[in-house]
Scaffold this motif. Structure first.
Motif, PDB file in Angstrom:
ATOM      1  N   GLN A   1       0.833  -1.197   0.000  1.00  0.00           N
ATOM      2  CA  GLN A   1       0.000   0.000   0.000  1.00  0.00           C
ATOM      3  C   GLN A   1       0.871   1.251   0.000  1.00  0.00           C
ATOM      4  O   GLN A   1       2.030   1.229   0.463  1.00  0.00           O
ATOM      5  N   ALA A   2       0.320   2.319  -0.504  1.00  0.00           N
ATOM      6  CA  ALA A   2       1.028   3.596  -0.482  1.00  0.00           C
ATOM      7  C   ALA A   2       1.451   3.930   0.945  1.00  0.00           C
ATOM      8  O   ALA A   2       0.690   3.728   1.898  1.00  0.00           O
TER       9      ALA A   2
ATOM     10  N   VAL B   1       2.427  -0.578  -6.104  1.00  0.00           N
ATOM     11  CA  VAL B   1       2.015   0.224  -4.956  1.00  0.00           C
ATOM     12  C   VAL B   1       0.575   0.654  -5.180  1.00  0.00           C
ATOM     13  O   VAL B   1       0.272   1.357  -6.152  1.00  0.00           O
ATOM     14  N   SER B   2      -0.289   0.222  -4.284  1.00  0.00           N
ATOM     15  CA  SER B   2      -1.710   0.555  -4.418  1.00  0.00           C
ATOM     16  C   SER B   2      -2.020   1.832  -3.635  1.00  0.00           C
ATOM     17  O   SER B   2      -1.412   2.120  -2.613  1.00  0.00           O
ATOM     18  N   SER B   3      -2.987   2.568  -4.139  1.00  0.00           N
ATOM     19  CA  SER B   3      -3.357   3.833  -3.480  1.00  0.00           C
ATOM     20  C   SER B   3      -4.431   3.616  -2.427  1.00  0.00           C
ATOM     21  O   SER B   3      -5.010   2.553  -2.312  1.00  0.00           O
TER      22      SER B   3
ATOM     23  N   LEU C   1       6.495   4.524  -0.059  1.00  0.00           N
ATOM     24  CA  LEU C   1       6.207   4.217  -1.469  1.00  0.00           C
ATOM     25  C   LEU C   1       4.942   4.909  -1.949  1.00  0.00           C
ATOM     26  O   LEU C   1       3.976   5.095  -1.178  1.00  0.00           O
ATOM     27  N   LYS C   2       4.979   5.268  -3.226  1.00  0.00           N
ATOM     28  CA  LYS C   2       3.867   5.962  -3.869  1.00  0.00           C
ATOM     29  C   LYS C   2       3.371   5.129  -5.053  1.00  0.00           C
ATOM     30  O   LYS C   2       4.145   4.352  -5.621  1.00  0.00           O
TER      31      LYS C   2
END
Length: 121
Positions: free
Chosen positions: A13-14, A119-121, A84-85
């Motif tokens: 995840q972000a 990377v999920s938002s 992470l983005k």
């Protein structure tokens, strides 16, 4: 002939973290500059980070969030990725070579197969 194998990718995840590893075999690892590059779908491969001797460089987009290190005794380099983005989503590659410009992919002689980072938002 140097063989490089990346590992450590995955889905996060972000705001999360991952640590990528790149294990080298078949050569004198500490002779080479080592780089991390990434390629997102539909985009060109881009520089992430590289290290030669005691010098380490980072792309502006990851500076302060990613840290590259190497363990010559283990013939392994690492890329610690924090905060992470979603835009960090890509296949990450490590590369090795006797390079003059660490940020230029064309200077590297050896490449791993890549590891996917999502990377999920």
């Amino acid at each position: 002939q140097v063989q490089l194998v990346e590992s450590g990718g995955g889905l996060v995840q972000a705001g999360g973290s991952l640590r990528l590893s790149c294990a080298a075999s078949g050569g004198t690892f500490n002779r080479y500059g080592i780089g991390w590059f990434r390629q997102a779908p539909g985009k060109e491969r881009e520089f992430v980070s590289a290290r030669s001797g005691l010098y380490t460089s980072y792309a502006a987009s990851v500076r302060g969030r990613f840290t590259m290190s190497r363990d010559n005794a283990k013939n392994t380099v690492y890329l610690q990725m924090n905060s992470l983005k979603p835009e960090d989503t890509a296949v990450y590659y490590c590369a090795a070579g006797m390079v003059l410009n660490l940020a230029e992919a064309r200077g590297y002689n050896y490449w791993g197969q890549g590891t996917q980072v999502t990377v999920s938002s």
